[in-house]
Design an enzyme around this catalytic site. Structure first.
Site, PDB file in Angstrom:
ATOM      1  N   TRP A  90      18.438  27.511 -30.338  1.00  0.00           N
ATOM      2  CA  TRP A  90      20.182  26.814 -30.445  1.00  0.00           C
ATOM      3  C   TRP A  90      20.961  27.767 -29.705  1.00  0.00           C
ATOM      4  CZ3 TRP A  90      19.565  22.046 -29.169  1.00  0.00           C
ATOM      5  CH2 TRP A  90      18.613  21.029 -29.834  1.00  0.00           C
ATOM      6  N   ASP A 159      28.621  26.742 -34.866  1.00  0.00           N
ATOM      7  CA  ASP A 159      27.471  25.232 -34.737  1.00  0.00           C
ATOM      8  C   ASP A 159      26.689  25.060 -35.899  1.00  0.00           C
ATOM      9  OD1 ASP A 159      25.860  23.501 -34.242  1.00  0.00           O
ATOM     10  OD2 ASP A 159      24.713  24.469 -32.426  1.00  0.00           O
ATOM     11  N   LYS A 183      22.172  15.688 -39.147  1.00  0.00           N
ATOM     12  CA  LYS A 183      21.114  15.704 -39.752  1.00  0.00           C
ATOM     13  C   LYS A 183      21.144  15.663 -40.855  1.00  0.00           C
ATOM     14  CE  LYS A 183      19.356  17.786 -36.244  1.00  0.00           C
ATOM     15  NZ  LYS A 183      18.469  17.878 -35.961  1.00  0.00           N
TER      16      LYS A 183
END
Ligand code: PMP
Length: 348
Positions: A90, A159, A183
Site C-alpha cells: 500500500w 494512511d 475495514k
C-alpha cells in the site's frame, strides 16, 4: 466484519427509517434526518479519536486510493517534496500515485528486507524542502504496523485504512490522516480524512472542486451528494465503539486478539511462521505461513469449512492472513487458535 448489533439495527430500520415512511437512502441528503446522522458521525469521530479543535473531519468518496493522488495534488505546491516510507504494497501504491502529481521519494524502503519490519526514525532520510512524510500505519497485505510513530522534522501524513480508530494517535505530529472506512468502520464507499485546518490556506485551490481539501472542509463534506449509506452505518459503528469503551478498549482488544494468534504461531515449533519481525507485527492483520507451504490450501479450506472463511493471504503474497478488525470478538479468535492447534496436531 462489522458489529452484528449494528447490522441488525440497520436491517430493522432500513425500509422505514424511524417512521418517516422511507429509507434513509431514499431521503434528500439535505433532510433533517440525514443531517443529524452526518453531523453525528463527524462529532463521534472527533470525540472518540480525540481530534483536536484545529482539525477538520471530512468524508470523501473514492476510497483511500483517491487520497493517494489527492494528497500530493493538494500538498505538493511550490516545488515541495513528498517523502514516503515504503513499508509494502500500500505504501508503494501511495508513492506511485503521488509521483503523478508531485516530486516524491522513498525516505526508506523495506523492499530488500522482504518488508519484514517498519523502520526506526533514525533510518529515515528526509531531504530538503520536504512537505510531509507519508506512512502507511498498517500494511494490510504484509502485516507490518507502526507502533512508534516516526520522529522527524516534517509533518506526518498517515494512511490508516486498516487500523483506523483502533488506537489513539498523537495529533500534534500529523497534518493529514486518512483511510477507507471499510475495514473498521463501515461498508466501502467513503474515506475518512482528518486535516489540520491551518494547512488549507496553502493547499492547491486551482483544482477541480472535488479534488480540493478546502472545498470538502468548508462545505462540511456536503459539496455534492455524500455517500449516505456508509456514513449512516459508520455513525452506528462509532456509537458501538463508544459503548465498548472507545479507542482505549479497541486498542486493548486488538492487542489481546492478535497476541493470541501470534502466540500460537510462536509456540508452534516452526510449524507456523510469521514473516514479520515481532516489534512490527500488525494487530489488525496477522500474516503467517505454514512452513510446509503445500499445507496452506488445506488449512484455508478446512478453516472455511469450520466457519472461518477468508484466511487466505492476499493473492500477491500468498500464505495465510487473519484479519482481526475492531468488530472481531475475542471468541472468534479463540476459535481460530483452537483450529490452528488442531490442524497442526492432525498434520503431525
Ligand atoms: N491503503 C490500505 C492500507 C489499504 O488496506 C487499502 C485497501 N485495502 C487501501 C489503501 C485502498 O483503499 P480503497 O480500496 O478504499 O481505495
Amino acid at each position: 466484519m462489522l458489529p452484528l448489533a449494528v447490522l441488525e439495527e440497520v436491517q430493522a430500520e432500513f425500509v422505514d427509517y424511524r417512521g418517516h415512511g422511507m429509507s434513509i437512502v431514499e431521503m434528500s441528503h439535505r433532510s433533517a434526518s440525514y443531517g443529524s446522522v452526518h453531523r453525528g458521525a463527524v462529532d463521534l469521530v472527533r470525540e472518540l479519536f480525540h481530534v483536536p479543535e484545529g482539525f477538520d473531519v471530512v468524508f470523501i468518496q473514492g476510497g483511500a486510493t483517491m487520497q493517494f493522488g489527492m494528497l500530493a495534488m493538494n500538498l505538493l505546491t511550490d516545488g515541495l517534496k513528498g517523502a514516503y516510507v515504503d513499508t509494502g504494497a500500500w505504501a508503494s501504491k501511495a508513492l506511485d500515485d503521488g509521483s503523478h502529481h508531485g516530486d516524491v521519494y522513498a525516505a526508506w524502503s523495506g523492499r530488500d528486507l522482504g518488508y519484514a519490519r517498519v523502520p526506526d526514525s533514525g533510518e529515515l532520510t528526509i531531504r530538503e524542502n520536504t512537505r510531509y512524510l507519508h506512512i502507511t500505519s498498517n500494511e494490510t497485505i504484509g502485516g507490518v504496523q507502526f507502533t512508534n510513530w516516526p520522529d522527524v522534522p516534517v509533518p506526518l501524513v498517515a494512511d490508516m485504512s486498516s487500523d483506523l480508530m483502533s488506537r489513539p494517535i498523537p495529533w500534534d505530529r500529523f497534518d493529514v490522516v486518512y483511510g477507507g472506512v471499510q475495514k473498521n468502520l463501515a461498508p466501502a464507499g467513503v474515506a475518512l480524512v482528518v486535516i489540520r485546518r491551518s494547512i488549507l490556506e496553502h493547499t492547491r485551490h486551482d483544482l477541480a472542486a472535488y479534488f480540493r481539501y478546502d472545498v470538502h472542509a468548508t462545505s462540511d463534506s456536503m459539496h455534492n451528494t455524500p455517500p449516505v449509506f456508509p456514513i449512516y452505518v459508520m455513525e452506528k459503528v462509532l456509537r458501538w465503539i463508544r459503548d465498548q469503551g472507545g479507542l482505549p478498549a479497541m486498542k486493548e482488544a486488538a492487542e489481546i486478539r492478535s497476541g493470541l494468534i501470534y502466540q500460537i504461531i510462536d509456540e508452534s515449533g516452526g510449524f507456523y511462521v510469521s514473516p514479520v519481525e515481532s516489534a512490527s507485527r500488525s494487530k489488525m492483520n496477522v500474516v503467517f505461513r505454514i512452513a510446509d507451504h503445500a499445507l496452506e490450501p488445506h488449512f484455508v479450506a478446512e478453516a472455511a469449512a469450520n466457519g472461518m472463511p477468508g484466511l487466505k493471504g492476499h493473492r500477491s503474497v500468498g500464505g495465510c492472513r487473519a484479519s482481526v478488525y475492531n468488530a472481531m470478538p475475542q471468541a472468534g479468535v479463540e476459535a481460530l487458535c483452537e483450529f490452528m492447534a488442531d490442524f497442526q496436531h492432525n498434520a503431525g
